[in-house]
Write a protein that holds these residues in place. Sequence first.
Motif, short mmCIF file in Angstrom:
data_model
loop_
_atom_site.label_atom_id
_atom_site.label_comp_id
_atom_site.label_asym_id
_atom_site.label_seq_id
_atom_site.Cartn_x
_atom_site.Cartn_y
_atom_site.Cartn_z
N HIS A 3 0.85 -1.18 0.00
CA HIS A 3 0.00 0.00 0.00
C HIS A 3 0.88 1.23 0.00
N LEU A 4 0.63 2.14 -0.92
CA LEU A 4 1.39 3.38 -1.01
C LEU A 4 0.50 4.54 -0.64
N VAL A 5 1.00 5.42 0.19
CA VAL A 5 0.31 6.67 0.52
C VAL A 5 1.34 7.78 0.37
N VAL A 6 1.00 8.78 -0.43
CA VAL A 6 1.90 9.89 -0.66
C VAL A 6 1.17 11.19 -0.35
N ASN A 7 1.75 11.98 0.52
CA ASN A 7 1.26 13.33 0.77
C ASN A 7 2.12 14.25 -0.06
N PHE A 64 -2.26 17.60 -1.03
CA PHE A 64 -3.09 16.49 -1.45
C PHE A 64 -2.54 15.19 -0.87
N THR A 65 -3.34 14.15 -0.93
CA THR A 65 -2.91 12.80 -0.56
C THR A 65 -3.33 11.87 -1.69
N ALA A 66 -2.40 11.03 -2.11
CA ALA A 66 -2.69 10.01 -3.12
C ALA A 66 -2.36 8.66 -2.52
N SER A 67 -3.10 7.65 -2.93
CA SER A 67 -2.82 6.31 -2.43
C SER A 67 -3.09 5.29 -3.52
N GLY A 68 -2.56 4.11 -3.29
CA GLY A 68 -2.77 3.04 -4.25
C GLY A 68 -2.13 1.77 -3.76
N VAL A 69 -2.29 0.73 -4.54
CA VAL A 69 -1.70 -0.56 -4.22
C VAL A 69 -0.72 -0.90 -5.33
N LEU A 70 0.47 -1.28 -4.92
CA LEU A 70 1.52 -1.63 -5.88
C LEU A 70 1.82 -3.11 -5.73
N ARG A 71 1.82 -3.81 -6.85
CA ARG A 71 2.16 -5.22 -6.83
C ARG A 71 3.53 -5.41 -7.44
N VAL A 72 4.47 -5.84 -6.61
CA VAL A 72 5.84 -6.08 -7.04
C VAL A 72 6.19 -7.51 -6.69
N LEU A 73 6.63 -8.26 -7.67
CA LEU A 73 7.08 -9.62 -7.41
C LEU A 73 8.53 -9.54 -6.97
N ALA A 74 8.76 -9.82 -5.70
CA ALA A 74 10.11 -9.75 -5.16
C ALA A 74 10.32 -10.90 -4.20
N SER A 75 11.52 -11.42 -4.21
CA SER A 75 11.86 -12.51 -3.31
C SER A 75 11.92 -12.02 -1.88
N ARG A 76 11.46 -12.86 -0.97
CA ARG A 76 11.55 -12.51 0.45
C ARG A 76 12.94 -12.79 1.01
N MET A 77 13.81 -13.37 0.19
CA MET A 77 15.18 -13.64 0.63
C MET A 77 16.09 -12.55 0.11
#
Length: 162
Positions: A3-7, A64-77
């Motif tokens: 989740h991204l939130v940018v002011n 202003f405030t903007a928000s969204g959901v970012l899907r990034v495929l990244a290894s947890r290692m």
Amino acid sequence: ATHLVVNYQIENFTSAAVAVAEKQSDNSYDADSRTITIGVGAEIPNDGELPRMTVVPPGQKRSFTASGVLRVLASRMRSPLAATPREVQIKVTVLRDLQPFTALIQQQASAPQQDPLSLSDAQFEKWMEGTDTIFLNSIPVRFDPRSRSAGADAEKQSADLH
């Protein structure tokens, strides 16, 4: 998903008013450059409708405030070869030529709960001619995909992007 939130704040240094689509944002991730791009404003009006606009007069600023959901495929290692995000870049789209839209923006301001206002074909063309997209300098981030937790809210998830 992250989740991204940018002011953000827009200050108008020009001699004429500009307008920003206040609730329009999109997010993308370029794996080659490892850059998250957060776009605010509207380059192209959705479905030919005027987005909710905020006018920024010359010499003034608006927050202003903007928000969204970012899907990034990244290894947890952890790995030096992992393609995790390195940078965030903000892209701001402003409407510089307000004249063709003045009546619609005033109508929006006077009745904020009304149905979206449609743009005519001529106004749509004017929108395309009258907008500018500004890319701000990229800033480095530390992205940690290992710290995700299911059902976390945006405030808890914001710790993933430093």
